[in-house]
Motif scaffolding. Sequence first.
Motif, PDB file in Angstrom:
ATOM      1  N   SER A  14     -46.563  33.966  63.023  1.00 21.60           N
ATOM      2  CA  SER A  14     -45.328  34.566  63.532  1.00 21.60           C
ATOM      3  C   SER A  14     -44.145  34.318  62.602  1.00 21.60           C
ATOM      4  CB  SER A  14     -45.016  34.009  64.923  1.00 21.60           C
ATOM      5  OG  SER A  14     -46.065  34.306  65.822  1.00 21.60           O
ATOM      6  N   SER A  15     -44.082  33.132  62.005  1.00 24.91           N
ATOM      7  CA  SER A  15     -42.993  32.844  61.074  1.00 24.91           C
ATOM      8  C   SER A  15     -43.051  33.760  59.865  1.00 24.91           C
ATOM      9  CB  SER A  15     -43.039  31.377  60.629  1.00 24.91           C
ATOM     10  OG  SER A  15     -44.228  31.108  59.891  1.00 24.91           O
ATOM     11  N   ALA A  16     -44.268  34.095  59.429  1.00 27.80           N
ATOM     12  CA  ALA A  16     -44.418  35.028  58.308  1.00 27.80           C
ATOM     13  C   ALA A  16     -43.895  36.410  58.672  1.00 27.80           C
ATOM     14  CB  ALA A  16     -45.887  35.113  57.891  1.00 27.80           C
ATOM     15  N   THR A  41     -41.697  37.264  61.147  1.00 26.75           N
ATOM     16  CA  THR A  41     -40.267  37.326  61.460  1.00 26.75           C
ATOM     17  C   THR A  41     -39.374  36.967  60.271  1.00 26.75           C
ATOM     18  OG1 THR A  41     -40.360  35.057  62.327  1.00 26.75           O
ATOM     19  CG2 THR A  41     -40.623  36.854  63.899  1.00 26.75           C
ATOM     20  N   MET A  42     -39.877  36.135  59.353  1.00 25.00           N
ATOM     21  CA  MET A  42     -39.048  35.710  58.224  1.00 25.00           C
ATOM     22  C   MET A  42     -39.199  36.607  57.003  1.00 25.00           C
ATOM     23  SD  MET A  42     -39.479  31.551  58.424  1.00 25.00           S
ATOM     24  CE  MET A  42     -38.444  31.288  56.985  1.00 25.00           C
ATOM     25  N   PHE A  43     -40.439  37.014  56.699  1.00 25.22           N
ATOM     26  CA  PHE A  43     -40.686  37.733  55.458  1.00 25.22           C
ATOM     27  C   PHE A  43     -41.023  39.211  55.647  1.00 25.22           C
ATOM     28  CE2 PHE A  43     -41.783  33.301  54.439  1.00 25.22           C
ATOM     29  CZ  PHE A  43     -40.939  33.091  53.361  1.00 25.22           C
ATOM     30  N   ILE A  44     -41.849  39.511  56.643  1.00 24.63           N
ATOM     31  CA  ILE A  44     -42.393  40.864  56.766  1.00 24.63           C
ATOM     32  C   ILE A  44     -41.380  41.841  57.379  1.00 24.63           C
ATOM     33  CG2 ILE A  44     -44.228  42.253  57.794  1.00 24.63           C
ATOM     34  CD1 ILE A  44     -45.148  40.409  55.534  1.00 24.63           C
ATOM     35  N   THR A  45     -40.965  41.569  58.595  1.00 27.29           N
ATOM     36  CA  THR A  45     -40.059  42.488  59.294  1.00 27.29           C
ATOM     37  C   THR A  45     -38.711  42.683  58.600  1.00 27.29           C
ATOM     38  OG1 THR A  45     -41.107  41.894  61.401  1.00 27.29           O
ATOM     39  CG2 THR A  45     -38.980  43.006  61.511  1.00 27.29           C
ATOM     40  N   PRO A  46     -38.029  41.614  58.169  1.00 25.28           N
ATOM     41  CA  PRO A  46     -36.708  41.803  57.544  1.00 25.28           C
ATOM     42  C   PRO A  46     -36.750  42.655  56.273  1.00 25.28           C
ATOM     43  CG  PRO A  46     -37.041  39.509  58.117  1.00 25.28           C
ATOM     44  CD  PRO A  46     -38.357  40.184  58.287  1.00 25.28           C
ATOM     45  N   ASN A  47     -37.869  42.632  55.578  1.00 23.91           N
ATOM     46  CA  ASN A  47     -37.975  43.372  54.327  1.00 23.91           C
ATOM     47  C   ASN A  47     -38.687  44.716  54.497  1.00 23.91           C
ATOM     48  OD1 ASN A  47     -36.934  41.408  52.120  1.00 23.91           O
ATOM     49  ND2 ASN A  47     -38.262  40.138  53.396  1.00 23.91           N
ATOM     50  N   THR A 107     -40.007  32.608  67.280  1.00 20.48           N
ATOM     51  CA  THR A 107     -39.633  32.583  65.862  1.00 20.48           C
ATOM     52  C   THR A 107     -38.607  33.657  65.524  1.00 20.48           C
ATOM     53  OG1 THR A 107     -41.579  33.970  65.353  1.00 20.48           O
ATOM     54  CG2 THR A 107     -41.818  31.584  65.093  1.00 20.48           C
ATOM     55  N   ASP A 108     -38.625  34.750  66.292  1.00 16.04           N
ATOM     56  CA  ASP A 108     -37.640  35.814  66.071  1.00 16.04           C
ATOM     57  C   ASP A 108     -36.222  35.320  66.377  1.00 16.04           C
ATOM     58  OD1 ASP A 108     -37.064  38.447  65.309  1.00 16.04           O
ATOM     59  OD2 ASP A 108     -36.897  39.084  67.391  1.00 16.04           O
ATOM     60  N   VAL A 109     -36.139  34.305  67.237  1.00 15.44           N
ATOM     61  CA  VAL A 109     -34.834  33.757  67.622  1.00 15.44           C
ATOM     62  C   VAL A 109     -34.428  32.582  66.729  1.00 15.44           C
ATOM     63  CG1 VAL A 109     -33.547  32.601  69.474  1.00 15.44           C
ATOM     64  CG2 VAL A 109     -35.112  34.494  70.006  1.00 15.44           C
ATOM     65  N   ILE A 110     -35.371  31.688  66.442  1.00 13.50           N
ATOM     66  CA  ILE A 110     -35.003  30.429  65.762  1.00 13.50           C
ATOM     67  C   ILE A 110     -35.080  30.489  64.244  1.00 13.50           C
ATOM     68  CG2 ILE A 110     -35.711  29.081  67.778  1.00 13.50           C
ATOM     69  CD1 ILE A 110     -38.242  28.297  66.293  1.00 13.50           C
ATOM     70  N   PHE A 111     -35.897  31.404  63.687  1.00 13.42           N
ATOM     71  CA  PHE A 111     -36.030  31.466  62.233  1.00 13.42           C
ATOM     72  C   PHE A 111     -35.173  32.596  61.654  1.00 13.42           C
ATOM     73  CE2 PHE A 111     -40.533  29.500  62.413  1.00 13.42           C
ATOM     74  CZ  PHE A 111     -39.959  28.228  62.476  1.00 13.42           C
ATOM     75  N   PRO A 112     -34.359  32.297  60.659  1.00 12.00           N
ATOM     76  CA  PRO A 112     -33.521  33.338  60.060  1.00 12.00           C
ATOM     77  C   PRO A 112     -34.348  34.256  59.166  1.00 12.00           C
ATOM     78  CG  PRO A 112     -33.268  31.296  58.849  1.00 12.00           C
ATOM     79  CD  PRO A 112     -34.139  30.983  60.030  1.00 12.00           C
ATOM     80  N   PRO A 113     -33.971  35.532  59.073  1.00 13.47           N
ATOM     81  CA  PRO A 113     -34.681  36.436  58.163  1.00 13.47           C
ATOM     82  C   PRO A 113     -34.429  36.054  56.707  1.00 13.47           C
ATOM     83  CG  PRO A 113     -32.737  37.499  59.066  1.00 13.47           C
ATOM     84  CD  PRO A 113     -32.885  36.203  59.799  1.00 13.47           C
ATOM     85  N   ILE A 155     -41.812  42.289  46.681  1.00 12.65           N
ATOM     86  CA  ILE A 155     -43.166  41.916  46.266  1.00 12.65           C
ATOM     87  C   ILE A 155     -43.435  40.453  46.621  1.00 12.65           C
ATOM     88  CG2 ILE A 155     -42.560  41.199  43.903  1.00 12.65           C
ATOM     89  CD1 ILE A 155     -45.718  43.129  44.971  1.00 12.65           C
ATOM     90  N   LEU A 156     -42.391  39.603  46.494  1.00 12.18           N
ATOM     91  CA  LEU A 156     -42.528  38.204  46.905  1.00 12.18           C
ATOM     92  C   LEU A 156     -42.680  38.099  48.419  1.00 12.18           C
ATOM     93  CD1 LEU A 156     -39.880  36.420  44.640  1.00 12.18           C
ATOM     94  CD2 LEU A 156     -42.363  36.387  44.402  1.00 12.18           C
ATOM     95  N   ALA A 157     -41.901  38.898  49.147  1.00 12.04           N
ATOM     96  CA  ALA A 157     -42.010  38.896  50.608  1.00 12.04           C
ATOM     97  C   ALA A 157     -43.402  39.344  51.042  1.00 12.04           C
ATOM     98  CB  ALA A 157     -40.946  39.819  51.210  1.00 12.04           C
ATOM     99  N   SER A 158     -43.949  40.350  50.363  1.00 13.96           N
ATOM    100  CA  SER A 158     -45.294  40.841  50.691  1.00 13.96           C
ATOM    101  C   SER A 158     -46.338  39.764  50.460  1.00 13.96           C
ATOM    102  CB  SER A 158     -45.623  42.069  49.838  1.00 13.96           C
ATOM    103  OG  SER A 158     -44.702  43.099  50.041  1.00 13.96           O
ATOM    104  N   LEU A 159     -46.228  39.072  49.325  1.00 13.23           N
ATOM    105  CA  LEU A 159     -47.226  38.057  48.969  1.00 13.23           C
ATOM    106  C   LEU A 159     -47.122  36.835  49.879  1.00 13.23           C
ATOM    107  CD1 LEU A 159     -47.090  38.235  45.066  1.00 13.23           C
ATOM    108  CD2 LEU A 159     -48.974  38.944  46.539  1.00 13.23           C
ATOM    109  N   PHE A 160     -45.910  36.271  49.994  1.00 10.79           N
ATOM    110  CA  PHE A 160     -45.750  35.081  50.825  1.00 10.79           C
ATOM    111  C   PHE A 160     -46.010  35.385  52.296  1.00 10.79           C
ATOM    112  CE2 PHE A 160     -43.471  33.380  47.131  1.00 10.79           C
ATOM    113  CZ  PHE A 160     -43.972  32.089  47.106  1.00 10.79           C
ATOM    114  N   GLY A 161     -45.529  36.522  52.751  1.00  9.49           N
ATOM    115  CA  GLY A 161     -45.796  36.912  54.132  1.00  9.49           C
ATOM    116  C   GLY A 161     -47.275  37.110  54.386  1.00  9.49           C
ATOM    117  N   GLY A 162     -47.950  37.788  53.465  1.00  8.71           N
ATOM    118  CA  GLY A 162     -49.387  38.027  53.602  1.00  8.71           C
ATOM    119  C   GLY A 162     -50.191  36.744  53.579  1.00  8.71           C
TER     120      GLY A 162
END
Length: 283
Positions: free
Chosen positions: A22-24, A26-32, A95-101, A107-114
Amino acid sequence: MKNVRKTVFDFVWYIIGAFIYSSAVTMFITPNEISPGGFTGIATLLNYLFSVPSGIILLLLNIPVLIIGFLKFGGIFIIKTSIATIIVSFALTVTDVIFPPVYIDKILASLFGGILMGLGLSLILLRGATTGGVDILAKLINRRFRHLTVGRVIFIMDAAVVALAAIVYGNIQSALYSSVSLYATSTIMDKMLYGGDRGKLIYIVSPFYKEICKEITTTLSRGVTLVSAKGGYTGEDRPLILCSVRLHEVSAVYSILDKIDKKAFIIVSDVGEIIGEGFKTLG
């Protein structure tokens, strides 16, 4: 008592895996503006369009699928999957509430999120559950249409969600970044689910097969199998030694052969997964 301990252990790993996954998202995938595919991908798209918490959407999407799956498959698998799905839905909402985007290079967001999604999902799958959704739908479709494999159905569904993401986000690059993310996720899952049980299968032909078998058994504590074989030209009986070892144990086998029979005929092949004593069990 043992079953209670195992259930608690499963529950803890579901929570850990769900929050990593979920952190992946809400933090990396959705915001980007990257789609994770599957039901989670649909949930993030609806969250983008209507600002409805993705965890609630994911749970609502999964409820009918889980009910149908329980009626069709029944058993512990669906119960575990239901529990894991509820935990993932809850984790997405939290995580959508507590973790900032985190807005970074896509490409980094795709890799780290994945990578993080693959890690989280693997922890859940290793404890005998899935996150529901596409996995169960694929099994249901496969039972109705046998020519469509589960893997092919999942791929088609994920591709459809990725294509939909490109339309919603109004950017073809979104689909390409989503593909990178899905590839990273599947690669990490393969490593997590099967990588730890990879090894080598060693074939050995030697007249000193008894000594070699004894040394491998006593030194490495690995089982060996003798297969009756005949030489191609001579027709002589030449027992073939089969031995499965982990990657780091290959050099130890070489040392044994160097000590007993330097002229031994050896074939070493890769093994994707080893199940049995000394390795992974089916249970």
